[in-house]
Scaffold this motif. Structure first.
Motif, short mmCIF file in Angstrom:
data_model
loop_
_atom_site.label_atom_id
_atom_site.label_comp_id
_atom_site.label_asym_id
_atom_site.label_seq_id
_atom_site.Cartn_x
_atom_site.Cartn_y
_atom_site.Cartn_z
N TRP A 186 -0.36 -24.57 7.07
CA TRP A 186 -1.01 -23.36 6.58
C TRP A 186 -1.62 -23.65 5.20
N ALA A 187 -2.80 -23.14 4.97
CA ALA A 187 -3.43 -23.24 3.64
C ALA A 187 -4.28 -22.01 3.42
N GLN A 188 -4.26 -21.48 2.23
CA GLN A 188 -5.02 -20.26 1.95
C GLN A 188 -5.31 -20.13 0.46
N GLU A 189 -6.50 -19.60 0.18
CA GLU A 189 -6.85 -19.29 -1.22
C GLU A 189 -7.07 -17.78 -1.33
N LEU A 190 -6.53 -17.17 -2.34
CA LEU A 190 -6.75 -15.72 -2.50
C LEU A 190 -6.69 -15.30 -3.97
N GLN A 191 -7.34 -14.19 -4.25
CA GLN A 191 -7.26 -13.58 -5.58
C GLN A 191 -6.10 -12.60 -5.55
N ALA A 192 -5.20 -12.75 -6.48
CA ALA A 192 -4.01 -11.90 -6.41
C ALA A 192 -3.80 -11.13 -7.70
N SER A 193 -3.13 -10.00 -7.57
CA SER A 193 -2.76 -9.25 -8.77
C SER A 193 -1.37 -8.67 -8.60
N ALA A 194 -0.69 -8.55 -9.71
CA ALA A 194 0.65 -7.97 -9.73
C ALA A 194 0.72 -7.06 -10.95
N PHE A 195 1.45 -5.95 -10.83
CA PHE A 195 1.53 -5.08 -12.02
C PHE A 195 2.85 -4.33 -12.10
N ILE A 196 3.10 -3.87 -13.30
CA ILE A 196 4.21 -2.95 -13.53
C ILE A 196 3.59 -1.71 -14.19
N SER A 197 3.93 -0.55 -13.68
CA SER A 197 3.36 0.69 -14.21
C SER A 197 4.49 1.63 -14.63
N ILE A 198 4.37 2.15 -15.84
CA ILE A 198 5.39 3.10 -16.34
C ILE A 198 4.66 4.39 -16.72
N ILE A 199 5.06 5.49 -16.10
CA ILE A 199 4.49 6.79 -16.44
C ILE A 199 5.57 7.57 -17.21
N PHE A 200 5.25 7.99 -18.42
CA PHE A 200 6.25 8.69 -19.23
C PHE A 200 5.63 9.89 -19.94
N TYR A 201 6.50 10.79 -20.39
CA TYR A 201 6.06 11.99 -21.08
C TYR A 201 6.34 11.85 -22.58
N GLU A 202 5.30 11.80 -23.35
CA GLU A 202 5.32 11.69 -24.82
C GLU A 202 5.84 10.35 -25.33
N LEU A 203 7.08 9.98 -24.97
CA LEU A 203 7.66 8.72 -25.47
C LEU A 203 8.27 7.92 -24.33
N PRO A 204 8.19 6.59 -24.41
CA PRO A 204 8.77 5.79 -23.30
C PRO A 204 10.29 5.65 -23.39
N LEU A 205 10.98 6.76 -23.53
CA LEU A 205 12.44 6.75 -23.58
C LEU A 205 12.98 6.94 -22.15
N PRO A 206 14.18 6.40 -21.85
CA PRO A 206 14.68 6.47 -20.46
C PRO A 206 14.65 7.87 -19.86
N GLU A 207 15.00 8.88 -20.66
CA GLU A 207 15.06 10.25 -20.12
C GLU A 207 13.67 10.88 -19.95
N MET A 210 8.89 9.14 -16.04
CA MET A 210 8.68 9.85 -14.79
C MET A 210 8.70 8.88 -13.61
N SER A 211 8.08 7.71 -13.79
CA SER A 211 8.14 6.71 -12.74
C SER A 211 7.97 5.31 -13.31
N LEU A 212 8.59 4.38 -12.61
CA LEU A 212 8.44 2.95 -12.96
C LEU A 212 8.25 2.22 -11.64
N SER A 213 7.11 1.58 -11.51
CA SER A 213 6.85 0.91 -10.23
C SER A 213 6.39 -0.52 -10.43
N LEU A 214 6.65 -1.30 -9.39
CA LEU A 214 6.30 -2.73 -9.38
C LEU A 214 5.43 -3.00 -8.17
N TYR A 215 4.46 -3.90 -8.33
CA TYR A 215 3.64 -4.32 -7.19
C TYR A 215 3.34 -5.80 -7.34
N PRO A 216 3.39 -6.61 -6.32
CA PRO A 216 3.81 -6.28 -4.95
C PRO A 216 5.22 -6.76 -4.66
N ILE A 217 5.99 -5.90 -3.97
CA ILE A 217 7.27 -6.30 -3.38
C ILE A 217 7.04 -6.23 -1.89
#
Lengths: 260, 226
Positions: A186-207, A210-217
């Protein structure tokens, strides 16, 4: 070994306490505006999450020995490659947990959680190394990463009176992979991207996250944190703009457009 | 003084008559929607019998023909995958030329694109087998949306910017419908604001619909920004 698993259990419990079973952010309508954006050139990815996902999709049966990862490695990428199996053990464990929505894919036969990754700063190309390894009795997967970028962007939600933010850290690059298996090459070439996204209200404190997501799993966006109680509270208080139930939009999980 | 009064009256009359024409004249443009629709290549491929567009995803395919197409696609997909494996075996595993490496990756990318397209097509055809070769009506709707999108692009080319677009007027003069008991038209409701007028008007909906049936080209009103 016992210590490694105890850390794993602690992390699972911690994430379980923060997670919910639904994608709560679909309850609100966001109008993301870019506040900050930087694009940095990287010698190698910080963590090979996109490489791992591409290898898993292309070669579901996995290698019989190891994954050899070629790049102009930095200290970070050398270190991170050692944690690839542990990271995917954690993901598999989270996916098995009934409290967490991670990915719809069954990660039962997920070879990424036990095959070791060897980071190699080689002058040889992926194909050249695959040629050298082809006559050996084992057949590794050889992955090359180059033309890498890191993008850091902060967006603000105009619908929340500029109080809700989304921080995105994205890796982009070119991946070349070869499975030096004479029976099933097998051989393949591809353009790939990975990200982490954090959505928070006012401050990035644990409480206030709103969401923390990872791509790709396993080719999916995995929500490690999706705090429905917080979102509902903000919606009730009018801090976020609510989405009518009939107006469900699957694209609400897509990232905002990055400025050029 | 008397001459001056007459002159001012003349000027007022002049602007009263001509100014509205010059300002509104620039903000309207006419199109021929029927011609634009008829000229679209997809409209020409419309099959009145089946209600589908020929040679598109909306076309009904008999199950026997569909089975043949699936078999052909599967065979062609296997051939492409075998060709790819053979290239990797011959140009990477058994023999490797560093100078030709970029050409090799280009060749593999081309084969990968072909394989991906064939896989998508195969999945669509297999899905179609479950409905006896009759594609979902949404495929027709998508094509119509595409035609309308193209037509909009075409008429935007023909119209001046910031103008209201009016379709060509009906080809044949259409007499207004005759309403019973001397009932007024809808216009009188708007002028008088009497709800009873609207009720009377709606009672004659059958006659009014005839007016639209007889008009081959409906009037199209385009608001700016739509």
């Amino acid at each position: 070994m016992q210590q490694k698993y105890s850390i794993l259990v602690v992390v699972i419990i911690l994430l379980s306490s923060l997670s919910c079973t639904t994608e709560a952010c679909s309850l609100a309508i966001h109008d993301w505006k870019s506040v900050f954006h930087r694009k940095l050139e990287l010698s190698s990815p910080i963590f090979p999450i996109a490489e791992a996902s591409a290898a898993w999709r292309s070669i579901p049966e996995g290698p019989d020995s190891s994954v050899i990862w070629i790049s102009k490695h930095s200290v970070f990428s050398y270190l991170s490659s050692a944690f690839v199996p542990v990271f995917f053990q954690l993901m598999s464990a989270l996916n098995r947990s009934s409290h967490i929505f991670l990915t719809p894919v069954n990660l039962h036969s997920f070879w990424l959680d036990h095959i070791p990754w060897l980071a190699l700063s080689s002058t040889d190309s992926v194909a050249s190394l695959a040629h050298q390894k082809a006559d050996k009795s084992f057949s590794p997967i050889i992955i090359g990463s180059d033309k890498n970028f890191l993008r850091i962007a902060l967006f603000v939600d105009a619908n929340s009176d500029n109080r809700c933010f989304q921080l995105v850290i994205m890796q982009q690059g070119r991946i070349r992979l070869v499975h030096a298996n004479p029976a099933k090459p097998w051989a393949q070439e591809l353009q790939a991207s990975a990200f982490i996204s954090i959505i928070f209200y006012e401050l990035p404190l644990p409480e206030r996250i709103m969401s923390l997501s990872l791509y790709p799993i396993a080719e999916h966006r995995a929500f490690l944190i999706d705090s429905e109680p917080l979102i509902l509270r903000l919606l009730e208080g009018g801090a976020l703009k609510s989405r009518p139930p009939s107006d469900y939009d699957p694209s609400s999980f897509e990232l905002p457009e990055f400025p050029e | 003084m008397r001459f001056c009064k007459k002159f001012v009256t003349f000027l007022l009359c002049f602007f009263y008559i001509f100014t509205p024409l010059t300002t509104t004249g620039q903000s309207f443009s006419a199109i021929d929607l029927e011609r634009l629709l008829r000229n679209h290549p997809l409209t020409k491929s419309y099959d009145h019998k089946s209600g589908r567009f020929k040679n598109t995803a909306s076309e009904i395919i008999p199950p026997e023909k569909l089975s043949q197409q699936i078999a052909q696609l599967e065979s062609s997909l296997s051939a492409a995958q075998a060709k790819k494996s053979e290239i990797i075996r011959s140009s990477v595993l058994n023999d490797f030329d560093a100078e030709k490496e970029e050409q090799l990756w280009d060749k593999l990318k081309t084969i990968d694109n072909t394989i991906e397209k064939q896989q998508q097509e195969l999945a669509q055809k297999k899905q179609l087998m479950h409905t006896d070769g009759i594609p979902d009506i949404s495929t027709v709707v998508e094509i119509i949306k595409g035609i309308l999108r193209d037509v909009r692009i075409d008429y935007r080319k023909e119209r001046p910017p910031n103008s209201i677009v009016i379709n060509r007027l009906p080809r044949f003069p259409t007499p207004p419908p005759t309403l019973e008991n001397g009932a007024d038209g809808l216009l009188s409701f708007f002028y008088r604001g009497d709800p009873a007028k609207l009720t009377t008007y709606l009672k004659h909906a059958y006659a009014i619909s005839l007016l639209f049936d007889a008009s081959s080209s409906p009037i199209l009103y385009q608001r700016e920004g739509d």
